[in-house]
Design an enzyme around this catalytic site. Structure first.
Site, short mmCIF file in Angstrom:
data_model
loop_
_atom_site.label_atom_id
_atom_site.label_comp_id
_atom_site.label_asym_id
_atom_site.label_seq_id
_atom_site.Cartn_x
_atom_site.Cartn_y
_atom_site.Cartn_z
N LYS A 42 0.84 -1.33 0.19
CA LYS A 42 0.07 0.07 -0.02
C LYS A 42 0.96 1.23 -0.12
CE LYS A 42 -3.37 -2.50 2.60
NZ LYS A 42 -4.01 -2.73 4.17
N GLY A 43 2.09 1.14 0.54
CA GLY A 43 3.07 2.28 0.60
C GLY A 43 3.21 3.03 -0.59
N ASP A 99 7.70 2.58 -2.78
CA ASP A 99 7.53 3.71 -1.74
C ASP A 99 9.27 3.93 -1.28
OD1 ASP A 99 7.61 1.21 -0.29
OD2 ASP A 99 6.10 2.02 0.92
N ASP A 102 14.51 -0.36 1.18
CA ASP A 102 15.26 -0.46 2.57
C ASP A 102 16.22 -1.57 2.58
OD1 ASP A 102 15.61 -0.57 5.15
OD2 ASP A 102 13.74 -0.29 5.67
#
Length: 179
Positions: A42-43, A99, A102
């Site tokens: 969803k990010g 998004d 990382d």
């Protein structure tokens, strides 16, 4: 500013400026084609919508849900596909919109999956790159912002499904996610 944040690191205006630059880069790269743009839900949804609307290139869109965090602030290292694509990627130019990169686990998983399904090309665009947290050697083709090792929320990024709707990017206070 939201009370759970220690500060705002990027304003709505700063984000809009970088999204426009990313759209221009994609337009130049994919001129004369109709790529399939995939949002990793969803990010990336806010970034994805703003990005494809800013593009001049005709695109088709699809969505996947991939989870590696759950309610944690640390990646599990085992990205799980929760919702798969509806469209076929075979023979297509694919743009994956993320998004944040990382640990790199999700990006590697998505790259391997999509190229394994026969995509003609695979390009990644990330709103954020956090290289200090990288566990696997991977990098997005285009990143709007490189950020330090802070837990950020807003503009789609969340903690425990909260803060996504903030129009800016802020640093979440440690006491919120270290409970």
């Amino acid at each position: 500013m939201n009370k759970d944040l220690s500060g705002i690191v990027l304003t709505e205006e700063q984000i809009c400026e970088k999204v426009a630059k990313a759209a221009k880069w994609l337009d130049e790269k994919f001129a004369g084609t109709t790529p399939l743009c995939i949002s990793v839900l969803k990010g990336s949804v806010f970034f994805f919508c703003d990005l494809v609307r800013a593009m001049k290139t005709p695109v088709q869109i699809d969505f996947m849900t991939v989870s590696s965090y759950g309610r944690s602030s640390v990646s599990s290292g085992m990205p799980k596909i929760v919702m798969d694509l509806a469209a076929s990627v075979e023979g297509r130019d694919v743009i994956l919109v993320e998004d944040i990169v990382d640990s790199g686990h999700t990006l590697v998983r998505m790259r391997d999956l999509i190229t394994g399904r026969g995509a003609k090309s695979f390009t990644t665009v990330a709103l954020f790159d956090k290289p200090s947290r990288r566990v696997v050697p991977v990098k997005a083709d285009y990143s709007c912002f490189e950020i330090e090792d802070e837990f950020i929320v807003g503009y789609g990024l969340d903690y425990a499904q909260q803060y996504r709707n903030l129009p800016y990017i802020g640093i979440l206070k440690r006491e919120i996610y270290e409970k």
